[in-house]
Design a protein around this motif. Structure first.
Motif, PDB file in Angstrom:
ATOM      1  N   LEU A  59       0.822  -1.207   0.000  1.00 46.17           N
ATOM      2  CA  LEU A  59       0.000   0.000   0.000  1.00 46.17           C
ATOM      3  C   LEU A  59       0.859   1.262   0.000  1.00 46.17           C
ATOM      4  CD1 LEU A  59      -2.761  -1.056   2.555  1.00 46.17           C
ATOM      5  CD2 LEU A  59      -2.994  -0.862   0.072  1.00 46.17           C
ATOM      6  N   GLU A  60       0.389   2.262  -0.690  1.00 42.45           N
ATOM      7  CA  GLU A  60       1.072   3.556  -0.717  1.00 42.45           C
ATOM      8  C   GLU A  60       0.757   4.322   0.557  1.00 42.45           C
ATOM      9  OE1 GLU A  60       1.180   7.683  -3.418  1.00 42.45           O
ATOM     10  OE2 GLU A  60       0.054   5.910  -4.107  1.00 42.45           O
ATOM     11  N   THR A  61       1.782   4.851   1.201  1.00 39.10           N
ATOM     12  CA  THR A  61       1.598   5.575   2.459  1.00 39.10           C
ATOM     13  C   THR A  61       1.362   7.061   2.208  1.00 39.10           C
ATOM     14  OG1 THR A  61       3.966   5.962   2.729  1.00 39.10           O
ATOM     15  CG2 THR A  61       3.068   3.929   3.670  1.00 39.10           C
ATOM     16  N   ASN A  62       0.961   7.748   3.271  1.00 41.24           N
ATOM     17  CA  ASN A  62       0.873   9.203   3.233  1.00 41.24           C
ATOM     18  C   ASN A  62       2.290   9.800   3.231  1.00 41.24           C
ATOM     19  OD1 ASN A  62      -1.992   9.209   3.388  1.00 41.24           O
ATOM     20  ND2 ASN A  62      -1.866   8.887   5.607  1.00 41.24           N
ATOM     21  N   ASP A  63       2.377  11.103   3.070  1.00 38.49           N
ATOM     22  CA  ASP A  63       3.680  11.768   3.021  1.00 38.49           C
ATOM     23  C   ASP A  63       4.487  11.568   4.299  1.00 38.49           C
ATOM     24  OD1 ASP A  63       3.119  12.670   0.495  1.00 38.49           O
ATOM     25  OD2 ASP A  63       2.425  14.651   1.140  1.00 38.49           O
ATOM     26  N   ASP A  64       3.788  11.414   5.442  1.00 40.16           N
ATOM     27  CA  ASP A  64       4.495  11.232   6.713  1.00 40.16           C
ATOM     28  C   ASP A  64       4.818   9.768   7.006  1.00 40.16           C
ATOM     29  OD1 ASP A  64       2.018  10.210   7.307  1.00 40.16           O
ATOM     30  OD2 ASP A  64       1.625  11.544   9.021  1.00 40.16           O
ATOM     31  N   GLY A  65       4.528   8.881   6.047  1.00 43.20           N
ATOM     32  CA  GLY A  65       4.826   7.457   6.232  1.00 43.20           C
ATOM     33  C   GLY A  65       3.695   6.649   6.819  1.00 43.20           C
ATOM     34  N   SER A  66       2.622   7.309   7.255  1.00 43.53           N
ATOM     35  CA  SER A  66       1.494   6.583   7.835  1.00 43.53           C
ATOM     36  C   SER A  66       0.604   6.027   6.733  1.00 43.53           C
ATOM     37  CB  SER A  66       0.675   7.510   8.730  1.00 43.53           C
ATOM     38  OG  SER A  66       0.089   8.557   7.966  1.00 43.53           O
ATOM     39  N   LEU A  67      -0.188   5.035   7.086  1.00 49.07           N
ATOM     40  CA  LEU A  67      -1.173   4.490   6.166  1.00 49.07           C
ATOM     41  C   LEU A  67      -2.499   5.229   6.330  1.00 49.07           C
ATOM     42  CD1 LEU A  67      -0.511   0.678   6.670  1.00 49.07           C
ATOM     43  CD2 LEU A  67       0.007   1.982   4.614  1.00 49.07           C
ATOM     44  N   GLN A  68      -3.290   5.250   5.268  1.00 45.17           N
ATOM     45  CA  GLN A  68      -4.661   5.731   5.406  1.00 45.17           C
ATOM     46  C   GLN A  68      -5.445   4.746   6.258  1.00 45.17           C
ATOM     47  OE1 GLN A  68      -5.282   7.968   1.092  1.00 45.17           O
ATOM     48  NE2 GLN A  68      -6.544   6.216   1.600  1.00 45.17           N
ATOM     49  N   ILE A  69      -6.600   5.168   6.736  1.00 41.36           N
ATOM     50  CA  ILE A  69      -7.407   4.245   7.538  1.00 41.36           C
ATOM     51  C   ILE A  69      -8.094   3.206   6.673  1.00 41.36           C
ATOM     52  CG2 ILE A  69      -7.788   6.035   9.265  1.00 41.36           C
ATOM     53  CD1 ILE A  69     -10.732   6.055   8.326  1.00 41.36           C
ATOM     54  N   MET A  70      -8.277   3.517   5.381  1.00 44.94           N
ATOM     55  CA  MET A  70      -8.878   2.548   4.478  1.00 44.94           C
ATOM     56  C   MET A  70      -8.370   2.790   3.065  1.00 44.94           C
ATOM     57  SD  MET A  70     -12.755   4.048   3.973  1.00 44.94           S
ATOM     58  CE  MET A  70     -12.986   4.691   5.623  1.00 44.94           C
ATOM     59  N   TYR A  71      -8.470   1.733   2.262  1.00 47.45           N
ATOM     60  CA  TYR A  71      -8.044   1.771   0.864  1.00 47.45           C
ATOM     61  C   TYR A  71      -9.069   1.043   0.012  1.00 47.45           C
ATOM     62  CZ  TYR A  71      -3.313   3.223   2.286  1.00 47.45           C
ATOM     63  OH  TYR A  71      -2.238   3.916   2.806  1.00 47.45           O
ATOM     64  N   GLY A  72      -9.031   1.310  -1.286  1.00 46.76           N
ATOM     65  CA  GLY A  72      -9.815   0.512  -2.209  1.00 46.76           C
ATOM     66  C   GLY A  72      -9.251  -0.894  -2.290  1.00 46.76           C
ATOM     67  N   ILE A  73     -10.054  -1.815  -2.788  1.00 51.81           N
ATOM     68  CA  ILE A  73      -9.609  -3.212  -2.853  1.00 51.81           C
ATOM     69  C   ILE A  73      -8.471  -3.404  -3.846  1.00 51.81           C
ATOM     70  CG2 ILE A  73     -11.745  -4.233  -2.018  1.00 51.81           C
ATOM     71  CD1 ILE A  73     -12.582  -4.656  -4.921  1.00 51.81           C
ATOM     72  N   ASP A  74      -8.234  -2.400  -4.690  1.00 53.62           N
ATOM     73  CA  ASP A  74      -7.083  -2.438  -5.586  1.00 53.62           C
ATOM     74  C   ASP A  74      -5.935  -1.590  -5.056  1.00 53.62           C
ATOM     75  OD1 ASP A  74      -8.271  -0.002  -5.840  1.00 53.62           O
ATOM     76  OD2 ASP A  74      -8.560  -0.082  -8.008  1.00 53.62           O
ATOM     77  N   GLY A  75      -6.074  -1.095  -3.808  1.00 49.41           N
ATOM     78  CA  GLY A  75      -5.031  -0.282  -3.200  1.00 49.41           C
ATOM     79  C   GLY A  75      -5.164   1.209  -3.463  1.00 49.41           C
ATOM     80  N   ARG A  76      -6.194   1.619  -4.190  1.00 48.70           N
ATOM     81  CA  ARG A  76      -6.316   3.050  -4.498  1.00 48.70           C
ATOM     82  C   ARG A  76      -6.633   3.836  -3.233  1.00 48.70           C
ATOM     83  NH1 ARG A  76     -11.352   1.207  -5.630  1.00 48.70           N
ATOM     84  NH2 ARG A  76     -13.153   2.586  -5.266  1.00 48.70           N
ATOM     85  N   ARG A  77      -6.220   5.113  -3.232  1.00 50.54           N
ATOM     86  CA  ARG A  77      -6.306   5.935  -2.030  1.00 50.54           C
ATOM     87  C   ARG A  77      -7.500   6.878  -2.037  1.00 50.54           C
ATOM     88  NH1 ARG A  77      -0.862   8.933  -1.067  1.00 50.54           N
ATOM     89  NH2 ARG A  77      -1.893   9.277   0.935  1.00 50.54           N
ATOM     90  N   ASP A  78      -7.940   7.325  -3.197  1.00 50.84           N
ATOM     91  CA  ASP A  78      -9.005   8.314  -3.282  1.00 50.84           C
ATOM     92  C   ASP A  78     -10.363   7.625  -3.216  1.00 50.84           C
ATOM     93  OD1 ASP A  78     -10.713  10.400  -3.705  1.00 50.84           O
ATOM     94  OD2 ASP A  78      -9.889  11.005  -5.640  1.00 50.84           O
ATOM     95  N   LEU A  79     -11.032   7.789  -2.079  1.00 52.04           N
ATOM     96  CA  LEU A  79     -12.359   7.193  -1.869  1.00 52.04           C
ATOM     97  C   LEU A  79     -13.382   8.292  -1.619  1.00 52.04           C
ATOM     98  CD1 LEU A  79     -11.296   4.254   0.491  1.00 52.04           C
ATOM     99  CD2 LEU A  79     -11.423   4.260  -2.008  1.00 52.04           C
ATOM    100  N   THR A  80     -13.291   9.337  -2.417  1.00 54.86           N
ATOM    101  CA  THR A  80     -14.164  10.495  -2.243  1.00 54.86           C
ATOM    102  C   THR A  80     -15.627  10.076  -2.169  1.00 54.86           C
ATOM    103  OG1 THR A  80     -12.588  11.900  -3.416  1.00 54.86           O
ATOM    104  CG2 THR A  80     -14.847  12.707  -3.233  1.00 54.86           C
ATOM    105  N   GLU A  81     -16.318  10.661  -1.221  1.00 56.11           N
ATOM    106  CA  GLU A  81     -17.697  10.282  -0.934  1.00 56.11           C
ATOM    107  C   GLU A  81     -18.684  11.062  -1.802  1.00 56.11           C
ATOM    108  OE1 GLU A  81     -18.607   9.399   3.262  1.00 56.11           O
ATOM    109  OE2 GLU A  81     -20.138  10.972   3.082  1.00 56.11           O
ATOM    110  N   HIS A  82     -19.689  10.368  -2.326  1.00 58.88           N
ATOM    111  CA  HIS A  82     -20.746  10.992  -3.121  1.00 58.88           C
ATOM    112  C   HIS A  82     -22.098  10.471  -2.641  1.00 58.88           C
ATOM    113  CE1 HIS A  82     -17.791  12.474  -6.053  1.00 58.88           C
ATOM    114  NE2 HIS A  82     -17.221  11.276  -5.989  1.00 58.88           N
ATOM    115  N   ALA A  83     -23.103  11.302  -2.755  1.00 64.03           N
ATOM    116  CA  ALA A  83     -24.468  10.909  -2.412  1.00 64.03           C
ATOM    117  C   ALA A  83     -25.227  10.536  -3.678  1.00 64.03           C
ATOM    118  CB  ALA A  83     -25.181  12.039  -1.689  1.00 64.03           C
ATOM    119  N   LEU A  84     -25.950   9.428  -3.625  1.00 67.12           N
ATOM    120  CA  LEU A  84     -26.799   9.002  -4.737  1.00 67.12           C
ATOM    121  C   LEU A  84     -28.231   9.408  -4.407  1.00 67.12           C
ATOM    122  CD1 LEU A  84     -25.288   5.433  -5.351  1.00 67.12           C
ATOM    123  CD2 LEU A  84     -24.679   7.588  -6.460  1.00 67.12           C
TER     124      LEU A  84
END
Length: 627
Positions: free
Chosen positions: A327-352
């Motif tokens: 997994l790709e870390t943040n700039d400070d070396g920490s991990l995000q709290i969650m990732y996509g199942i393909d490892g992607r980082r951007d999980l921007t939220e949208h309302a349907l």
């Protein structure tokens, strides 16, 4: 007659058109999953992978896609069960004229070529997803009129299907850049946006339908081929489960179903595990606590690895740890709290906003805005998982050492800072006690890993930070009565304090641990089931109440066992096992007033916690046998 309602109708409540969450069956091919309602309709399916847009979503909107293969004009089956040791569903139907049995599965078959529909980044298994939903029916008494109705609506119910028939037995639906091919030995008729077929089967006769989203839209073309694919799928699940070590114990069935569910929520191409199959099933029906759980939460990692190793499923544990390491870390070396199942980082939220939501629960969301939160508990979850895995494999892979260092160094800094906490509160950041404890876990495990690899200097440094964190929690995280707080600014209780027992922050005979566990058991529960926290005492940035959290109740079982309250722990465990769904599945929450399951379904964390709690009780029972 007065014209008024009969007395027995007064106060009656109309049945919701939405089936209870716990009534759904779960199917999986380890690439995506489906939910099947009791009436035989597919209520949720997102091909070709868990986080793709839905084509059937009647669980969120009754007009958002429908696929039923069942007896005509009969909606309540006589029985539903899984074929033992599998995720293949068997539904038995009694009609006025006969009996029939339907088999449903997302098929997994032997594969000799690479999967181009959802390519693998990990070594593929000998069997893999066929990217096809297969359904067969056999009439075994009398005669039964079967109905097939397939009405996909692409892109979360926004794009109607355009159908094109190849012949009377095959038709292709297209929309939003995707295609599905329906095949059946029943004669198909296109009527606008849906395909329909009806046929009467007599005793001994069979029929099938299949829906494919593979790149080549291939699928079984006969009932014999369909049955063979279902048999191969059953063999895949049984072969996989045979590799697990399930204790010979009365809870075997619950452990097997939990293992099959966790495997079914695993994305085979990368080794990631989704938190749940669905999005936006509500924590409060009609409320706003509706989230997308089709992603991988890092905090689940230690429970995932622990459960897999406990069941001797070391390959799956290795795959998950490999996913973490890449997994790709943040700039400070920490991990995000969650990732996509393909490892992607951007999980921007949208309302349907076009979807009604389950029983009017809006908004329906895709993505999850919590991905950008700071949650300091995840460092401990990652390093605890790596330590468990390293002890099991007797080595620390070279590829993991940079991740170990970065997480330990990040935790060494982050523990002093407030965060959103384990429950992803959308209120102001706080100094959550469980986050501090998990930072202690991070440094404690990092120190032990440092010793394993022979880096004594870093191990000593990390041990020193762990001791500093422990002193801070003891100095600021205890109330006057010696109970661990939710955060430093309150005396409110929080079930996440039970992690102090599970991760060994306090010794089992420590009175402060005992006081904390018993306070949660006695004061933070409804009908014996644990809440996360009291919503009227916690600024989580949301309105409305929520049900009891099943994972917290299983944590309570574990914690009661750890402090020596074995009788009470077993009683709660038995109570929890009585509220699993008819098919042995668990959602996120339980409404103790109605007995209804709430939240996304099925929930991996609930099943992981079930395994963890059962493991502790069974281990004690086995030890007692030798006393």
């Amino acid at each position: 007659m007065s014209g008024g309602r009969a007395p027995q109708l007064q106060g009656a409540v109309a049945r919701s058109p939405f089936p209870p969450i716990a009534s759904f069956a779960f199917l999986s091919d380890c690439h995506t999953g489906a939910l099947v309602a009791p009436d035989g309709a597919v209520g949720w399916l997102c091909p070709p992978r868990f986080d793709a847009p839905s084509v059937f979503a009647t669980i969120l909107d009754r007009q958002a896609g429908y696929f039923r293969f069942a007896p005509f004009d009969v909606n309540a089956p006589s029985a539903r069960t899984y074929e033992p040791g599998t995720n293949v569903l068997i539904t038995t139907w009694k009609t006025p004229t006969g009996w029939a049995e339907v088999r449903d599965a997302l098929t997994v078959v032997p594969r000799a070529t690479s999967d181009t529909t959802t390519p693998h980044t990990r070594a593929p298994d000998d069997a893999d997803a066929a990217h096809c939903l297969v359904r067969t029916v056999r009439c075994f008494a009398g005669h039964v009129e079967m109905e097939l109705l397939c009405e996909p609506v692409f892109d979360y119910g926004r794009v109607d299907a355009v159908w094109e028939a190849a012949d009377e037995h095959s038709a292709t639906a297209s929309g939003a850049g995707s295609s599905l091919r329906l095949r059946s030995d029943l004669r198909l008729g296109i009527q606008g946006g849906h395909v329909r077929a009806r046929h009467t089967l007599h005793a001994g006769e069979q029929a099938f339908c299949s829906l494919s989203w593979a790149d080549d839209l291939d699928g079984p073309a006969s009932v014999e081929e369909a049955s063979d694919d279902l048999d191969s799928t059953a063999a895949f699940w049984r072969d996989w489960l045979s590799d697990a070590t399930i204790p010979d114990h009365p809870w075997r069935e619950a452990l097997e179903r939990s293992a099959l569910t966790i495997k079914g929520l695993t994305y085979m191409p990368t080794g990631a595990t989704v938190a749940a199959l669905t999005t936006s099933l509500p924590e409060t029906p009609g409320g706003e606590r509706n989230w997308d759980y089709r992603y991988t939460w890092i905090r689940d990692s230690s429970f995932t690895v622990q459960a897999l190793h406990y069941l001797d499923l070391d390959w799956e544990a290795d795959e998950f740890v490999e996913f973490l390491s890449g997994l790709e870390t943040n700039d400070d070396g920490s991990l995000q709290i969650m990732y996509g199942i393909d490892g992607r980082r951007d999980l921007t939220e949208h309302a349907l906003d076009h979807l009604t939501g389950y029983r009017g629960s809006r908004p329906v969301r895709t993505g999850n805005g919590a991905f950008a939160q700071r949650q300091n508990d995840l460092y401990g979850a990652v390093l605890d998982a790596i330590l468990m895995h390293s002890r099991r494999s007797q080595r620390v892979p070279r590829s993991l050492w940079p991740l170990i260092r970065s997480q330990a160094e990040s935790a060494s800094v982050a523990w002093r800072e407030p965060d959103q906490g384990i429950w992803e509160a959308r209120g102001e950041p706080q100094h959550y006690v469980s986050s501090k404890i998990m930072c202690w876990v991070a440094l404690d495990r990092a120190a032990k890993l440092g010793r394993i690899v022979g880096d004594a200097e870093r191990a000593t440094e990390w041990r020193s930070v762990a001791d500093e964190i422990a002193a801070d929690v003891i100095g600021n995280g205890l109330s006057d009565r010696g109970v661990l707080r939710q955060h430093y600014g309150t005396d409110a209780l929080d079930a996440s304090a039970l992690l102090a027992a599970i991760y060994g922050f306090l010794e089992p005979d420590d009175e402060r641990l005992r006081a904390t566990v018993l306070a949660i058991a006695d004061e933070l529960s409804e009908d014996g089931f644990a809440l996360r926290y009291r919503t009227d005492e916690t600024d989580d940035g949301l309105t409305g109440r929520e049900g009891t959290f099943l994972i917290c109740s299983f944590w309570l079982v574990s914690a009661l066992t750890i402090i020596g309250e074995g009788k009470r722990a077993r009683a709660l465990m038995e109570k929890l096992l009585r509220i699993v769904s008819p098919l042995g599945l668990l959602a996120e929450e339980l409404d103790t007033e109605t007995g209804q399951h709430l939240g996304n379904f099925p929930q991996a964390f609930s099943h992981l916690a079930l395994i963890e709690a059962a493991r502790r009780i069974i281990m004690i029972e086995r030890l007692i046998e030798f006393v």
